[in-house]
Design a protein around this motif. Sequence first.
Motif, PDB file in Angstrom:
ATOM      1  N   GLY A  61      -3.952   2.264  -3.133  1.00  0.00           N
ATOM      2  CA  GLY A  61      -4.069   3.626  -2.633  1.00  0.00           C
ATOM      3  C   GLY A  61      -3.206   4.652  -3.335  1.00  0.00           C
ATOM      4  N   VAL A  62      -2.392   4.224  -4.287  1.00  0.00           N
ATOM      5  CA  VAL A  62      -1.505   5.161  -4.988  1.00  0.00           C
ATOM      6  C   VAL A  62      -2.246   5.779  -6.159  1.00  0.00           C
ATOM      7  CG1 VAL A  62       0.613   5.407  -6.320  1.00  0.00           C
ATOM      8  CG2 VAL A  62       0.566   3.927  -4.301  1.00  0.00           C
ATOM      9  N   GLN A  63      -2.201   7.089  -6.245  1.00  0.00           N
ATOM     10  CA  GLN A  63      -2.820   7.800  -7.357  1.00  0.00           C
ATOM     11  C   GLN A  63      -1.770   8.599  -8.121  1.00  0.00           C
ATOM     12  OE1 GLN A  63      -5.933  10.178  -5.617  1.00  0.00           O
ATOM     13  NE2 GLN A  63      -7.331   8.444  -5.393  1.00  0.00           N
ATOM     14  N   GLY A  64      -2.034   8.828  -9.393  1.00  0.00           N
ATOM     15  CA  GLY A  64      -1.155   9.661 -10.194  1.00  0.00           C
ATOM     16  C   GLY A  64      -0.004   8.922 -10.843  1.00  0.00           C
ATOM     17  N   TRP A  65       0.054   7.610 -10.643  1.00  0.00           N
ATOM     18  CA  TRP A  65       1.114   6.810 -11.260  1.00  0.00           C
ATOM     19  C   TRP A  65       0.499   5.620 -11.982  1.00  0.00           C
ATOM     20  CZ3 TRP A  65       6.010   8.502 -11.548  1.00  0.00           C
ATOM     21  CH2 TRP A  65       6.444   9.458 -10.617  1.00  0.00           C
ATOM     22  N   ALA A  73       0.840  -1.194   0.000  1.00  0.00           N
ATOM     23  CA  ALA A  73       0.000   0.000   0.000  1.00  0.00           C
ATOM     24  C   ALA A  73       0.879   1.249   0.000  1.00  0.00           C
ATOM     25  CB  ALA A  73      -0.915  -0.004   1.220  1.00  0.00           C
ATOM     26  N   GLY A  74       0.570   2.183  -0.893  1.00  0.00           N
ATOM     27  CA  GLY A  74       1.322   3.428  -0.963  1.00  0.00           C
ATOM     28  C   GLY A  74       2.660   3.328  -1.654  1.00  0.00           C
ATOM     29  N   GLN A  75       2.925   2.182  -2.296  1.00  0.00           N
ATOM     30  CA  GLN A  75       4.236   1.964  -2.909  1.00  0.00           C
ATOM     31  C   GLN A  75       4.130   1.732  -4.408  1.00  0.00           C
ATOM     32  OE1 GLN A  75       5.663  -1.427  -0.591  1.00  0.00           O
ATOM     33  NE2 GLN A  75       6.945  -0.039   0.638  1.00  0.00           N
TER      34      GLN A  75
END
Length: 332
Positions: A75-79, A27-29
Motif C-alpha cells: 500500500g505504500v506509494q512514492g517510495w 502495510a504502510g511501512q
Amino acid sequence: MKALLSVEPGGPETLRLSEVPEPVAGAGQLLVRVKACAINYPDVLIIEDKYQFKPQRPFAPGGEIAGVVEAVGEGVQGWAAGDRLISMLGHGGLAEKVVVDAGMALPLPPERSLEEGAALILTYATSIHALLDRGKLRQGQTLLVLGAAGGVGIAAVELGKAFGARVIAAVSSEEKAAAAREAGADDVLVYPRGPFDKEASKALAQQFKAAVGPGGANVIYDPVGGDYAEPALRSIGWEGRYLVVGFPAGIPKLPLNLTLLKSCDICGVFWGAFAARDPKANAEHIRTLFRLWSEGRIAPKVSRAWPLSEGGEAIAHMAARKAVGKLVVTME
C-alpha cells in the motif's frame, strides 16, 4: 542485525550491543537500513525511565534517523528501494535496520549527507514550533537563547535570525560562544556553571539584563532550566514569552510574581504532541525548514560521530552537556 539495547533502567553503561531479528515492513511501512542516528537529550532520559514515554524493554534508544529504503510495504506509494530518507521514530534508531511508517518519512535531498539529514528534524522542528507558535516571535524583536550551542540552541539562533530577530546567545564556555557566533548570534554572553547561591543568581540576572538591553527580551528560549531559569526570566520584557523547552540542569521553580510584574507568559513547548495534534501545521513548518535549508539560512551542525558499538558514549557526552551542535551515531 545489531542493535544497541536498553535492557534495564540506567545510564549509557547499561546499554548492550546485541543481535536481534531483522524487522519486516508491514502495510504502510518502509524497511530502512539506518545509516545515521542523531542523539538528543530524550535519549538520555528514556533509558533512565525519566522520559514521558517508557517503551517496553529491551528497546533501542534513538529517535531520529537517516537511511536507505530496503523494502516497501503493502500500500505504500512514492517510495522505492534505494531511496534516501529521514524520519522520526520516538525510539529504535540505534539499530542497523528499522521499519518506519511511510507517512513519517521525508525524502533526503541528494545534495545533503545522511549525517546532516539525521540531525535536522527534532531540533529545528522543536525550535520553529517554539518560536512561531508559542513565542509569537516577530521581526525586530529580541530573542535570548540559553544553551545556545547545543542542538536546539543553534537551531533557535539560526531560526531567530532567519525570522528577523535580534538574537542574544547565552552559553557556558568560550568554545560554545564561538559556535553560537558562527550560527549568527548578534551577541554572546558566557555564563558561569551552576548551582548558584542568591548573590550569584542576582549577578547572572544582571548579566542577562545587560545583554538583552533596557527593553528586555521579547522571547526567551530555555532548553536548560535549573538555576539559570529565574535569572533569565528576570531579564524578560513587558508581555514577553518565556519558552520552557527542557531541563538538563534540573526542573526550576519560578516565582510567579515576576509574571505579574512583567505581564509575561510562561509557555511550555512539547513539539511531539503538537505534531501529533496538528499534523497540517507541523507539515507546513517542515516545508519552511526545507526551504530555509535549501537557501543556506539553517544548516545542521554535526560536531561528532560515534560507531554503533560506542553509541553509549555519544549518549554520555550528551548527558554531560558537552555537545556542541548535534551528535550522531553511524552504522558503518
